[in-house]
Design a protein around this motif. Structure first.
Motif, PDB file in Angstrom:
ATOM      1  N   VAL A 113      -1.896 -10.568  -9.076  1.00  0.00           N
ATOM      2  CA  VAL A 113      -0.743 -10.748  -8.190  1.00  0.00           C
ATOM      3  C   VAL A 113      -0.731  -9.668  -7.109  1.00  0.00           C
ATOM      4  CG1 VAL A 113       0.944  -9.373  -9.519  1.00  0.00           C
ATOM      5  CG2 VAL A 113       1.716 -11.320  -8.150  1.00  0.00           C
ATOM      6  N   ALA A 114      -1.226  -8.476  -7.431  1.00  0.00           N
ATOM      7  CA  ALA A 114      -1.357  -7.434  -6.409  1.00  0.00           C
ATOM      8  C   ALA A 114      -2.403  -7.838  -5.376  1.00  0.00           C
ATOM      9  CB  ALA A 114      -1.740  -6.105  -7.058  1.00  0.00           C
ATOM     10  N   GLU A 115      -3.472  -8.457  -5.848  1.00  0.00           N
ATOM     11  CA  GLU A 115      -4.515  -8.938  -4.940  1.00  0.00           C
ATOM     12  C   GLU A 115      -3.971 -10.026  -4.016  1.00  0.00           C
ATOM     13  OE1 GLU A 115      -9.208 -10.251  -5.249  1.00  0.00           O
ATOM     14  OE2 GLU A 115      -7.892 -10.609  -6.961  1.00  0.00           O
ATOM     15  N   GLU A 116      -3.124 -10.898  -4.562  1.00  0.00           N
ATOM     16  CA  GLU A 116      -2.510 -11.948  -3.753  1.00  0.00           C
ATOM     17  C   GLU A 116      -1.611 -11.348  -2.677  1.00  0.00           C
ATOM     18  OE1 GLU A 116      -1.099 -15.529  -2.209  1.00  0.00           O
ATOM     19  OE2 GLU A 116      -2.875 -15.060  -3.408  1.00  0.00           O
ATOM     20  N   ALA A 117      -0.832 -10.340  -3.056  1.00  0.00           N
ATOM     21  CA  ALA A 117       0.035  -9.677  -2.074  1.00  0.00           C
ATOM     22  C   ALA A 117      -0.793  -9.052  -0.958  1.00  0.00           C
ATOM     23  CB  ALA A 117       0.891  -8.616  -2.765  1.00  0.00           C
ATOM     24  N   HIS A 118      -1.859  -8.391  -1.341  1.00  0.00           N
ATOM     25  CA  HIS A 118      -2.735  -7.744  -0.355  1.00  0.00           C
ATOM     26  C   HIS A 118      -3.345  -8.777   0.594  1.00  0.00           C
ATOM     27  CE1 HIS A 118      -5.479  -4.692   1.203  1.00  0.00           C
ATOM     28  NE2 HIS A 118      -6.459  -5.561   1.054  1.00  0.00           N
ATOM     29  N   SER A 119      -3.741  -9.929   0.040  1.00  0.00           N
ATOM     30  CA  SER A 119      -4.366 -10.969   0.865  1.00  0.00           C
ATOM     31  C   SER A 119      -3.381 -11.569   1.862  1.00  0.00           C
ATOM     32  CB  SER A 119      -4.938 -12.078  -0.028  1.00  0.00           C
ATOM     33  OG  SER A 119      -3.900 -12.834  -0.639  1.00  0.00           O
ATOM     34  N   ARG A 120      -2.090 -11.451   1.577  1.00  0.00           N
ATOM     35  CA  ARG A 120      -1.059 -11.963   2.485  1.00  0.00           C
ATOM     36  C   ARG A 120      -0.692 -10.950   3.569  1.00  0.00           C
ATOM     37  NH1 ARG A 120       3.536 -15.238  -1.025  1.00  0.00           N
ATOM     38  NH2 ARG A 120       2.119 -16.397  -2.406  1.00  0.00           N
ATOM     39  N   GLY A 121      -1.334  -9.803   3.543  1.00  0.00           N
ATOM     40  CA  GLY A 121      -1.047  -8.791   4.545  1.00  0.00           C
ATOM     41  C   GLY A 121       0.099  -7.869   4.191  1.00  0.00           C
ATOM     42  N   ILE A 122       0.542  -7.912   2.934  1.00  0.00           N
ATOM     43  CA  ILE A 122       1.603  -7.012   2.470  1.00  0.00           C
ATOM     44  C   ILE A 122       0.976  -5.663   2.133  1.00  0.00           C
ATOM     45  CG2 ILE A 122       3.327  -6.613   0.669  1.00  0.00           C
ATOM     46  CD1 ILE A 122       3.529  -9.688   0.394  1.00  0.00           C
ATOM     47  N   LEU A 123       1.588  -4.589   2.610  1.00  0.00           N
ATOM     48  CA  LEU A 123       1.089  -3.251   2.322  1.00  0.00           C
ATOM     49  C   LEU A 123       1.385  -2.917   0.860  1.00  0.00           C
ATOM     50  CD1 LEU A 123      -0.208  -0.713   3.596  1.00  0.00           C
ATOM     51  CD2 LEU A 123       2.109   0.146   3.978  1.00  0.00           C
ATOM     52  N   VAL A 124       0.344  -2.625   0.088  1.00  0.00           N
ATOM     53  CA  VAL A 124       0.489  -2.387  -1.350  1.00  0.00           C
ATOM     54  C   VAL A 124       0.198  -0.926  -1.672  1.00  0.00           C
ATOM     55  CG1 VAL A 124      -0.341  -2.985  -3.659  1.00  0.00           C
ATOM     56  CG2 VAL A 124      -0.135  -4.767  -1.904  1.00  0.00           C
ATOM     57  N   VAL A 125       1.183  -0.266  -2.283  1.00  0.00           N
ATOM     58  CA  VAL A 125       1.011   1.099  -2.783  1.00  0.00           C
ATOM     59  C   VAL A 125       1.026   1.041  -4.305  1.00  0.00           C
ATOM     60  CG1 VAL A 125       1.945   3.437  -2.874  1.00  0.00           C
ATOM     61  CG2 VAL A 125       2.114   2.117  -0.757  1.00  0.00           C
ATOM     62  N   ASN A 126      -0.064   1.460  -4.915  1.00  0.00           N
ATOM     63  CA  ASN A 126      -0.216   1.443  -6.371  1.00  0.00           C
ATOM     64  C   ASN A 126       0.006   2.860  -6.905  1.00  0.00           C
ATOM     65  OD1 ASN A 126      -3.066   0.854  -8.592  1.00  0.00           O
ATOM     66  ND2 ASN A 126      -0.901   0.772  -9.014  1.00  0.00           N
ATOM     67  N   VAL A 127       0.923   2.993  -7.864  1.00  0.00           N
ATOM     68  CA  VAL A 127       1.260   4.304  -8.421  1.00  0.00           C
ATOM     69  C   VAL A 127       0.807   4.396  -9.871  1.00  0.00           C
ATOM     70  CG1 VAL A 127       3.108   5.962  -8.886  1.00  0.00           C
ATOM     71  CG2 VAL A 127       3.276   4.441  -6.908  1.00  0.00           C
ATOM     72  N   ASP A 128       0.051   5.425 -10.187  1.00  0.00           N
ATOM     73  CA  ASP A 128      -0.249   5.866 -11.545  1.00  0.00           C
ATOM     74  C   ASP A 128      -1.207   4.952 -12.310  1.00  0.00           C
ATOM     75  OD1 ASP A 128       0.322   8.094 -13.297  1.00  0.00           O
ATOM     76  OD2 ASP A 128       1.274   6.651 -14.622  1.00  0.00           O
ATOM     77  N   ARG A 129      -0.790   3.750 -12.654  1.00  0.00           N
ATOM     78  CA  ARG A 129      -1.641   2.850 -13.431  1.00  0.00           C
ATOM     79  C   ARG A 129      -2.412   1.948 -12.477  1.00  0.00           C
ATOM     80  NH1 ARG A 129       3.248   1.265 -17.640  1.00  0.00           N
ATOM     81  NH2 ARG A 129       3.580   3.388 -18.420  1.00  0.00           N
ATOM     82  N   GLY A 130      -3.697   2.239 -12.326  1.00  0.00           N
ATOM     83  CA  GLY A 130      -4.495   1.565 -11.315  1.00  0.00           C
ATOM     84  C   GLY A 130      -4.760   0.104 -11.614  1.00  0.00           C
ATOM     85  N   PHE A 131      -5.051  -0.659 -10.560  1.00  0.00           N
ATOM     86  CA  PHE A 131      -5.488  -2.040 -10.713  1.00  0.00           C
ATOM     87  C   PHE A 131      -6.972  -2.051 -11.081  1.00  0.00           C
ATOM     88  CE2 PHE A 131      -2.247  -2.517  -7.129  1.00  0.00           C
ATOM     89  CZ  PHE A 131      -1.201  -2.734  -8.009  1.00  0.00           C
ATOM     90  N   LEU A 132      -7.454  -3.200 -11.507  1.00  0.00           N
ATOM     91  CA  LEU A 132      -8.862  -3.311 -11.894  1.00  0.00           C
ATOM     92  C   LEU A 132      -9.760  -3.672 -10.717  1.00  0.00           C
ATOM     93  CD1 LEU A 132      -8.643  -5.012 -15.398  1.00  0.00           C
ATOM     94  CD2 LEU A 132      -8.463  -2.596 -14.767  1.00  0.00           C
ATOM     95  N   LYS A 133      -9.145  -3.915  -9.559  1.00  0.00           N
ATOM     96  CA  LYS A 133      -9.885  -4.143  -8.326  1.00  0.00           C
ATOM     97  C   LYS A 133      -9.276  -3.260  -7.236  1.00  0.00           C
ATOM     98  CE  LYS A 133     -11.080  -9.037  -9.085  1.00  0.00           C
ATOM     99  NZ  LYS A 133     -10.953 -10.410  -8.513  1.00  0.00           N
ATOM    100  N   PRO A 134     -10.057  -2.906  -6.226  1.00  0.00           N
ATOM    101  CA  PRO A 134      -9.531  -2.047  -5.152  1.00  0.00           C
ATOM    102  C   PRO A 134      -8.688  -2.840  -4.158  1.00  0.00           C
ATOM    103  CG  PRO A 134     -11.818  -2.584  -4.712  1.00  0.00           C
ATOM    104  CD  PRO A 134     -11.504  -3.179  -6.068  1.00  0.00           C
ATOM    105  N   VAL A 135      -7.540  -3.337  -4.624  1.00  0.00           N
ATOM    106  CA  VAL A 135      -6.705  -4.196  -3.781  1.00  0.00           C
ATOM    107  C   VAL A 135      -5.488  -3.463  -3.223  1.00  0.00           C
ATOM    108  CG1 VAL A 135      -7.449  -6.283  -4.953  1.00  0.00           C
ATOM    109  CG2 VAL A 135      -5.440  -5.076  -5.795  1.00  0.00           C
ATOM    110  N   ALA A 136      -5.303  -2.208  -3.592  1.00  0.00           N
ATOM    111  CA  ALA A 136      -4.175  -1.434  -3.058  1.00  0.00           C
ATOM    112  C   ALA A 136      -4.593  -0.752  -1.759  1.00  0.00           C
ATOM    113  CB  ALA A 136      -3.720  -0.393  -4.066  1.00  0.00           C
ATOM    114  N   ASP A 137      -3.680  -0.724  -0.803  1.00  0.00           N
ATOM    115  CA  ASP A 137      -3.941   0.013   0.432  1.00  0.00           C
ATOM    116  C   ASP A 137      -3.892   1.517   0.179  1.00  0.00           C
ATOM    117  OD1 ASP A 137      -3.916  -2.177   2.656  1.00  0.00           O
ATOM    118  OD2 ASP A 137      -2.189  -2.642   1.391  1.00  0.00           O
ATOM    119  N   ILE A 138      -3.016   1.917  -0.742  1.00  0.00           N
ATOM    120  CA  ILE A 138      -2.861   3.327  -1.094  1.00  0.00           C
ATOM    121  C   ILE A 138      -2.725   3.426  -2.609  1.00  0.00           C
ATOM    122  CG2 ILE A 138      -1.421   5.401  -0.844  1.00  0.00           C
ATOM    123  CD1 ILE A 138      -0.439   4.181   1.830  1.00  0.00           C
TER     124      ILE A 138
END
Length: 210
Positions: A113-138
């Motif tokens: 779902v974070a990847e989907e948000a990123h693909s829609r052009g939403i700026l994604v900031v991931n805190v502490d518990r990382g995603f399994l793909k590099p889909v966060a902008d920060i």
């Protein structure tokens, strides 16, 4: 954690409010009535529910951080499960948020779902518990390898000291996330250098010491 959360929320608020305008864009906006220019950047914050002291602090500080930036429109949602968090994030996307701050309940199920948000052009900031793909902008995190290493070194010292430690150890892990993986792997590396230490049990405990 407080510092990382404040940094994430404040950073996203700042980025959301910074315009990227050419001269012609600025001239066009100047001609628009003032009432049409007051739309606030919309930011969603998705975090775990306050089911113990640490997460209660996360929830409290997220709300305090939002107060620091009244120039933004905030939606803060807490979730007890990954399923609830996914639904919360999908709702925020449907409402047209410009940015998301996500502290995942678990890394794997929240990544899509974070990847989907990123693909829609939403700026994604991931805190502490990382995603399994590099889909966060920060991505903002603490040094979890050091956390695990220092904890293991402390135990080694209490069990006889480096090179002389002896004892049987049971490892009770946290929830399935990158934080847990980094800490446990770092601790195992330390224990692996001590011939007198045996790992006699290892299982998930969801951060619950009881």
């Amino acid at each position: 954690m407080k510092i990382r959360l404040i940094a994430a929320v404040s950073l996203l608020a700042t980025l959301a409010c910074v315009p990227s305008l050419s001269g012609s864009d600025a001239a066009l906006i100047a001609s628009v009535p003032a009432q049409a220019q007051v739309a606030k950047p919309r930011i969603g914050v998705s975090i775990p529910a306050a089911d113990h002291g640490w997460t209660a602090g996360v929830v409290w500080w997220s709300r305090e951080c939002a107060k620091l930036h009244p120039e933004c429109e905030w939606t803060i949602a807490t979730a007890e499960t990954p399923e609830k968090q996914i639904a919360d994030i999908e709702t925020m996307m449907a409402k047209g948020v410009d940015g998301l701050v996500i502290l995942a309940t678990e890394s794997a199920p929240i990544t899509p779902v974070a990847e989907e948000a990123h693909s829609r052009g939403i700026l994604v900031v991931n805190v502490d518990r990382g995603f399994l793909k590099p889909v966060a902008d920060i991505f903002i995190e603490g040094d979890n390898n050091a956390f695990g290493r220092k904890s293991a070194e402390f135990m080694v010292e209490k069990l006889g000291g480096k090179g002389n430690a002896k004892g049987d150890i049971i490892i009770l892990e946290g929830i399935p996330c990158t934080v847990n993986t980094d800490r446990v792997q770092a601790a195992l590396k330390v224990f692996g250098t001590e011939k007198g230490i045996k790992i006699v049990g290892q299982q998930a405990a969801n951060w619950n010491r009881q």
